[in-house]
Design an enzyme around this catalytic site. Sequence first.
Site, PDB file in Angstrom:
ATOM      1  N   CYS A   1       0.832  -1.210   0.000  1.00  0.00           N
ATOM      2  CA  CYS A   1       0.000   0.000   0.000  1.00  0.00           C
ATOM      3  C   CYS A   1       0.865   1.258   0.000  1.00  0.00           C
ATOM      4  CB  CYS A   1      -0.907  -0.058   1.229  1.00  0.00           C
ATOM      5  SG  CYS A   1      -1.692   1.483   1.674  1.00  0.00           S
TER       6      CYS A   1
ATOM      7  N   CYS B   1       0.332   3.636   2.915  1.00  0.00           N
ATOM      8  CA  CYS B   1       0.869   3.021   4.143  1.00  0.00           C
ATOM      9  C   CYS B   1       2.384   3.213   4.201  1.00  0.00           C
ATOM     10  CB  CYS B   1       0.562   1.528   4.193  1.00  0.00           C
ATOM     11  SG  CYS B   1      -1.195   1.132   4.190  1.00  0.00           S
TER      12      CYS B   1
END
Length: 135
Positions: free
Chosen positions: A58, A61
């Site tokens: 991600c 992230c």
Amino acid sequence: MGHCMTKYVNDEDDPNHKIEFASGNVHLITTKESWEEKVSEASRDGKIVVANFSASWCGPCRMMAPLYCELSEKYPSLMFLTVDVDELTEFSSSWDIKATPTFFFLRDGQQLDKLVGANKPELQKKIIAITDLAT
């Protein structure tokens, strides 16, 4: 403990580079048992838990990981946990994770607050507010 990364490196720059999701004072949660152990430890020590549900693939992230690490070192009165939603799929589903990253703020295992998405200023604001609650 470890050192935080100061620069975000994406996969195009270096395909072998891996973002460190559990450096500084961040504890990587790999089992439901380790989650329960850390949450119990935080309750016993009177600490508020900041739990980051994220994924290694991600982008947002990965962008938040260095800040999360820095915050873990800046606020040692809190316990910082990271859960990889792909490693603990069933457990993450039990927390109703719809997007990554999702941050939970817990006291004695109970949710105080939640932040969905990679919003650095909002994460910092919530951690400051939570720190005030903890003192």
